[in-house]
Design a protein around this motif. Structure first.
Motif, PDB file in Angstrom:
ATOM      1  N   UNK A   1       0.880  -1.165   0.000  1.00  0.00           N
ATOM      2  CA  UNK A   1       0.000   0.000   0.000  1.00  0.00           C
ATOM      3  C   UNK A   1       0.920   1.217   0.000  1.00  0.00           C
TER       4      UNK A   1
ATOM      5  N   UNK B   1       0.742   4.478  -0.350  1.00  0.00           N
ATOM      6  CA  UNK B   1       0.545   5.725   0.390  1.00  0.00           C
ATOM      7  C   UNK B   1       0.275   5.492   1.873  1.00  0.00           C
ATOM      8  N   UNK B   2       0.422   4.259   2.326  1.00  0.00           N
ATOM      9  CA  UNK B   2       0.242   4.003   3.758  1.00  0.00           C
ATOM     10  C   UNK B   2       1.600   3.766   4.419  1.00  0.00           C
TER      11      UNK B   2
ATOM     12  N   UNK C   1      -5.300  -6.565  17.530  1.00  0.00           N
ATOM     13  CA  UNK C   1      -6.548  -5.926  17.922  1.00  0.00           C
ATOM     14  C   UNK C   1      -6.906  -6.272  19.356  1.00  0.00           C
TER      15      UNK C   1
ATOM     16  N   UNK D   1     -11.968  -4.051  19.842  1.00  0.00           N
ATOM     17  CA  UNK D   1     -11.895  -3.897  18.392  1.00  0.00           C
ATOM     18  C   UNK D   1     -10.987  -2.755  17.989  1.00  0.00           C
ATOM     19  N   UNK D   2     -10.219  -2.265  18.945  1.00  0.00           N
ATOM     20  CA  UNK D   2      -9.304  -1.177  18.614  1.00  0.00           C
ATOM     21  C   UNK D   2      -7.922  -1.745  18.315  1.00  0.00           C
ATOM     22  N   UNK D   3      -7.258  -1.087  17.393  1.00  0.00           N
ATOM     23  CA  UNK D   3      -5.932  -1.516  16.989  1.00  0.00           C
ATOM     24  C   UNK D   3      -4.922  -1.044  18.026  1.00  0.00           C
TER      25      UNK D   3
ATOM     26  N   UNK E   1     -12.485   8.980  15.937  1.00  0.00           N
ATOM     27  CA  UNK E   1     -11.679   8.082  16.765  1.00  0.00           C
ATOM     28  C   UNK E   1     -11.622   6.675  16.168  1.00  0.00           C
ATOM     29  N   UNK E   2     -12.799   6.156  15.794  1.00  0.00           N
ATOM     30  CA  UNK E   2     -12.846   4.799  15.241  1.00  0.00           C
ATOM     31  C   UNK E   2     -12.022   4.696  13.960  1.00  0.00           C
TER      32      UNK E   2
ATOM     33  N   UNK F   1      -9.482   6.302  13.137  1.00  0.00           N
ATOM     34  CA  UNK F   1      -8.043   6.296  13.398  1.00  0.00           C
ATOM     35  C   UNK F   1      -7.603   5.052  14.145  1.00  0.00           C
ATOM     36  N   UNK F   2      -8.485   4.480  14.941  1.00  0.00           N
ATOM     37  CA  UNK F   2      -8.018   3.452  15.861  1.00  0.00           C
ATOM     38  C   UNK F   2      -8.611   2.063  15.659  1.00  0.00           C
ATOM     39  N   UNK F   3      -9.814   1.966  15.121  1.00  0.00           N
ATOM     40  CA  UNK F   3     -10.450   0.640  15.106  1.00  0.00           C
ATOM     41  C   UNK F   3      -9.932  -0.197  13.939  1.00  0.00           C
ATOM     42  N   UNK F   4      -9.733  -1.472  14.222  1.00  0.00           N
ATOM     43  CA  UNK F   4      -9.245  -2.411  13.212  1.00  0.00           C
ATOM     44  C   UNK F   4     -10.178  -2.470  12.009  1.00  0.00           C
ATOM     45  N   UNK F   5     -11.478  -2.489  12.274  1.00  0.00           N
ATOM     46  CA  UNK F   5     -12.446  -2.603  11.187  1.00  0.00           C
ATOM     47  C   UNK F   5     -12.285  -1.441  10.205  1.00  0.00           C
TER      48      UNK F   5
ATOM     49  N   UNK G   1      -9.531   0.313   9.780  1.00  0.00           N
ATOM     50  CA  UNK G   1      -8.229   0.235   9.104  1.00  0.00           C
ATOM     51  C   UNK G   1      -8.382  -0.507   7.782  1.00  0.00           C
TER      52      UNK G   1
ATOM     53  N   UNK H   1      -9.172   1.709   4.913  1.00  0.00           N
ATOM     54  CA  UNK H   1      -8.030   2.369   4.292  1.00  0.00           C
ATOM     55  C   UNK H   1      -7.277   1.413   3.370  1.00  0.00           C
ATOM     56  N   UNK H   2      -7.051   0.184   3.835  1.00  0.00           N
ATOM     57  CA  UNK H   2      -6.348  -0.789   2.995  1.00  0.00           C
ATOM     58  C   UNK H   2      -7.088  -0.969   1.670  1.00  0.00           C
TER      59      UNK H   2
ATOM     60  N   UNK I   1      -8.480   5.759  -0.277  1.00  0.00           N
ATOM     61  CA  UNK I   1      -7.250   5.580   0.482  1.00  0.00           C
ATOM     62  C   UNK I   1      -6.891   6.718   1.402  1.00  0.00           C
TER      63      UNK I   1
END
Lengths: 509, 338
Positions: free
Chosen positions: A344, A346-347, A362, A366-368, B201-202, B204-208, B210, B213-214, B284
């Motif tokens: 990716x 631009x990431x 995770x 559910x937060x990264x 917040x979600x 920026x932070x939540x896996x779902x 993310x 963005x991918x 993206x």
């Protein structure tokens, strides 16, 4: 001999740091069929693109019928009577066959309106020379081999003096290829000169008058067909020293079976593939571009749908319906197209590394866990020696070699059991290449299964303990460590030794 | 260097040194964009405070916030959809549909809370249908949502027979959502701030998120990372419509009416805001905070034009020019990167 219709002398061309052509000479006599041979990446396509006006040479000169000429763009090449039939099909799928065939002619026409009746009649006349394809059909509705024929018909309509055919039979069946050969001979008798690019020795030796060999962007030799042999041409194509240093090979018997594939087919591009990979060894997969190597690997990893066959990892049969299943079983695939599907761009580096297994990073809500993400990326980047500003930097800021290391770091993040690496060192500099080779060997010696698909002979020979050669979607043969050699690989890949078998396989494809 | 050479997958020494510099630009590009927008908005506000005594008053400020806070909820969904590489032209119609469905159910005797929940659920269903066409049938977001925009608007007219529903009988507790305030701060603004904060917040932070963005950054690479990109696109489409439905219910409470033609053209304003705020139509990239700033900029400009007594006919033209300028800057910055 009379003045060559086309004469290239001292032409060089670089793409960035890579020299595609270095001081190339080439000469084409009027009314000859001249074969051009070389491995993938030898510089054939670059030269053809220069002749067709698509690329400009950095150095050297081109003479047409004795006159020094600059071919500024494809339209100029057409005016000079040079027609190029690309290996890849470049047709408008939504236009009819007739419109496609006469596209160059229409482009240079001055009249404002089209005379469709005449267009269709004339197009059909040209098309019938090759195959009775109705010219009112949309090109998108034709099979690939028929599209290839349309592409050739398109070149025939140009009033050309030089016709370049880049692997024209790659997608054709045997009867279609034979028809094409008859036409090519007919064109020669009309005084048209033909440059014929092909890997297939049988075709070259039955059709062409002379053969020129390129290797690594350099001119090697030009011979009369009657005074040379297929074996000699192959030897000239590959006869090079392996200059690079590769890590030591496995010097003991390989361990238990890590990966076992049996009878794998996707029904389109690969058929009945079986292979076995043992702990400690690096298995190479060779073959020409378009031979189905990548499709085979992608099918194995669930990236293409499986029509038949089984995949076992560590003796456990696994059911793979999508790539996530393969990853879960410990089987990962590194894409050959780094920018298109590997990273990716631009990431950030950290986000790239964690893409394969987000679940691990995770938390309950559910937060990264970004701290864990950064730690993981930092650790893997350090292990692989990624040169970067920090794991927060975008991957697009890295050099090709470092981008590739990030892609590999992504795979290592899931502790894979088997890694299938498709062209792991394509387009990266020598230093990074050697680092990646060392890394692959180190992984193999620690018991990770490594499969390397490569178009580069030295890489297959220098790095791998065993090589499978794929031709037209099937395993054409296997070479053990002591049988490994460029000639042996090329022979298997291009089917020199078994022409009758090759012809049969073509009909199937 | 010719463009063709620049495409070659090899980095020359010169390109490498350029990219060293680009790293700083890229790392800061997002925040730069937001900082830039804040500067422009503040500069406009200061200039306006001299030009008009009415500008820097709590009343005007509140009016501006009110004017975009409900639309702001829709912008949140649109931004996430843009990040995944989609777009939704149907949001204006869905806002109206949620409004008229809830309103009609209320008039039919349902309590307004249940009616509203059904309105939002129906909006989510519209999103699911669009998501089906995008992921299963394989149409693109633009065409699918264009069709949905027209179809759903038609449904609004069918449900109401073309006339606005008057809902003055809504209970005060329900009307308070859109019309009441808490210590002088309207509930609408509170809801808006909460929605924006939660999703920012979600995102920026939540896996779902993310995965959003991918998928938007490189769908093929996302698939090659085992991400089910179709699922991601489906759910983001549903989310966008759900938030539009939620906004519709708040509008109903605010206006005490359900107008079948409400929100026509709203989608363009919303897409413009998200794009000005840094969301890329190629997917993206994008942030909710940026999109809200884009919305604020458009709102400040509108308010300024009104206070300066410039004819309303000029508003659209000027907004369009701002959009063009923002997208041009974005394009030029990205072209350098490629």
């Amino acid at each position: 001999m009379s003045t060559p219709i086309l004469e290239i002398s001292g032409v060089s061309k670089s793409f960035g740091a890579i020299k595609a052509l270095t001081g190339i000479d080439f000469s084409l006599a009027p009314g000859e069929i001249h074969a051009l041979c070389g491995e993938n990446g030898a510089g054939k396509s670059t030269l053809m693109n220069i002749i067709a006006g698509v690329l400009q040479p950095d150095k050297g000169e081109i003479r047409i019928a004795g006159e020094r000429t600059v071919i500024a763009n494809p339209a100029a090449a057409q005016r000079l009577g040079i027609a190029l039939v690309h290996q890849e099909i470049a047709l408008c799928p939504d236009a009819t066959v007739a419109e496609n065939i006469f596209m160059p002619a229409i482009n240079s026409r001055r009249a404002p309106l089209m005379n469709f009746r005449r267009l269709h009649a004339e197009a059909q006349k040209v098309m019938d020379l090759l195959a009775p394809i109705p010219v009112r059909t949309k090109v998108g509705d034709l099979s690939i081999s028929n599209q290839q024929l349309v592409e050739i018909a398109k070149a025939l309509t140009l009033d050309c003096r030089v016709l370049i055919l880049d692997e024209p039979t790659a997608a054709l069946t045997e009867p279609e290829a034979q028809r094409l050969f008859a036409i090519v001979r007919e064109l020669r008798s009309r005084g048209i000169s033909i440059i014929y690019i092909s890997h297939r020795m049988a075709e070259i030796f039955s059709l062409c008058d002379r053969v020129t060999v390129f290797r690594d962007g350099r001119y090697v030799a030009t011979d009369e067909i009657v005074s040379t042999t297929p074996d000699e041409v192959v030897r000239k194509m590959v006869g090079r020293e392996i200059a690079q240093l590769y890590p030591d090979k496995l010097n003991e018997a390989p361990g238990r079976t890590l990966l076992k594939v049996s009878g794998l087919s996707d029904g389109e591009r690969c058929f009945g593939v079986s292979l076995e990979l043992r702990a400690g060894e690096i298995l190479g997969i060779g073959g020409l571009i378009g031979s189905g190597r990548s499709e085979m690997a992608q099918t194995m990893c669930g990236l293409r749908s499986v029509a038949a066959g089984e995949v076992e990892i560590d003796g456990q049969p696994i059911r793979i319906s999508c790539y996530a299943d393969a990853v879960k079983a410990g089987l990962v695939y590194l894409s050959e197209d780094r920018k298109g599907s590997g990273v990716f761009l631009d990431m950030s580096i950290a986000a790239n590394v964690s893409a394969l297994d987000l679940g691990k990073l995770t938390g309950k809500l559910g937060l990264l866990d970004r701290r864990a993400e950064t730690a993981q990326a930092t650790e893997l980047a350090k292990r692989l020696g990624v040169r970067m500003g920090g794991v927060g930097a975008a991957v697009s800021t890295l050099s090709g070699g470092n981008q590739q290391k990030v892609a590999i770091a992504k795979q290592l993040s899931v502790d894979p059991r088997v890694m299938v690496m498709d062209e792991p060192t394509r387009g990266i500099d020598v230093g990074a290449k050697a680092e990646i080779h060392r890394l692959l060997r180190e992984l193999a010696s620690r018991g990770v299964g490594i499969v390397v698909i490569s178009s580069e002979m030295p890489e297959l020979i220098g790095l791998c303990d065993r090589v499978l050669v794929v031709r037209e979607g099937r395993v054409a043969g296997e070479l053990a460590a002591d049988e490994l050699g460029e000639e042996a690989i090329i022979m298997l890949a291009s089917g020199v030794q078994s022409n009758s078998h090759n012809a049969r396989a073509q009909n199937v494809a | 260097m010719s463009p063709r050479e620049a495409e070659a997958p090899i980095m020359t020494a010169q390109m490498k040194s350029e990219s060293q510099g680009a790293r700083w630009n890229l790392a800061r590009l997002g925040s730069m964009r937001e900082a830039g927008l804040i500067v422009i908005i503040l500069a406009l506000c200061i200039a306006m405070s001299f030009a008009s005594p009415h500008f820097l008053t709590w009343g005007n400020f509140r009016a501006m916030l009110m004017s975009f806070s409900i639309e702001g909820i829709v912008v949140v969904g649109m931004t996430i959809l843009l990040i995944v590489g989609g777009i939704d032209l149907s949001v204006g119609s869905v806002v109206a549909f949620s409004m008229v469905v809830s309103g009609a159910l209320f008039l039919a005797g349902l309590d307004p809370w249940t009616a509203s929940l059904i309105g939002i659920a129906v909006s989510a269903l519209i999103g699911a249908v669009m998501g089906f066409f995008v992921t299963v049938v394989g149409l693109n977001h633009f065409i699918t949502s264009l069709a949905a925009m027209v179809i759903v608007r038609g449904l609004c007219l069918i449900v109401t027979k073309g006339t606005p529903l008057s809902l003055f009988t809504l209970p005060p507790a329900f009307k308070a959502i859109g019309q009441g305030s808490f210590h002088g701060v309207p509930y609408v603004i509170i809801i808006f701030v909460v929605v924006v904060a939660v999703f920012d917040f979600l995102l920026r932070r939540a896996t779902a998120f993310r995965k959003v963005f991918y998928t938007g950054s490189n769908e093929k690479a996302a698939q090659y990372s085992g991400i089910r990109t179709k699922q991601v696109k489906f759910w983001v489409t549903v989310l966008s419509s759900t938030l539009a439905g939620f906004a519709g219910v708040i509008y109903m409470s605010r206006f005490g009416a359900a107008t079948p033609t409400f929100g026509a053209g709203m989608e363009l304003n919303i897409i413009a805001a998200a794009v000005i705020g840094g969301a890329s139509l190629n997917g993206g990239s994008g942030t909710i905070f940026g999109a809200i700033l884009g919305m604020a900029l458009l709102s400040v400009v509108t308010s300024s034009l009104i206070l300066l007594d410039i004819s309303v006919y000029w508003q659209d033209m000027i907004k369009g020019c701002i959009l063009l300028a923002a997208v041009s800057i974005d394009h030029l910055l990205h072209r350098r990167k490629a």
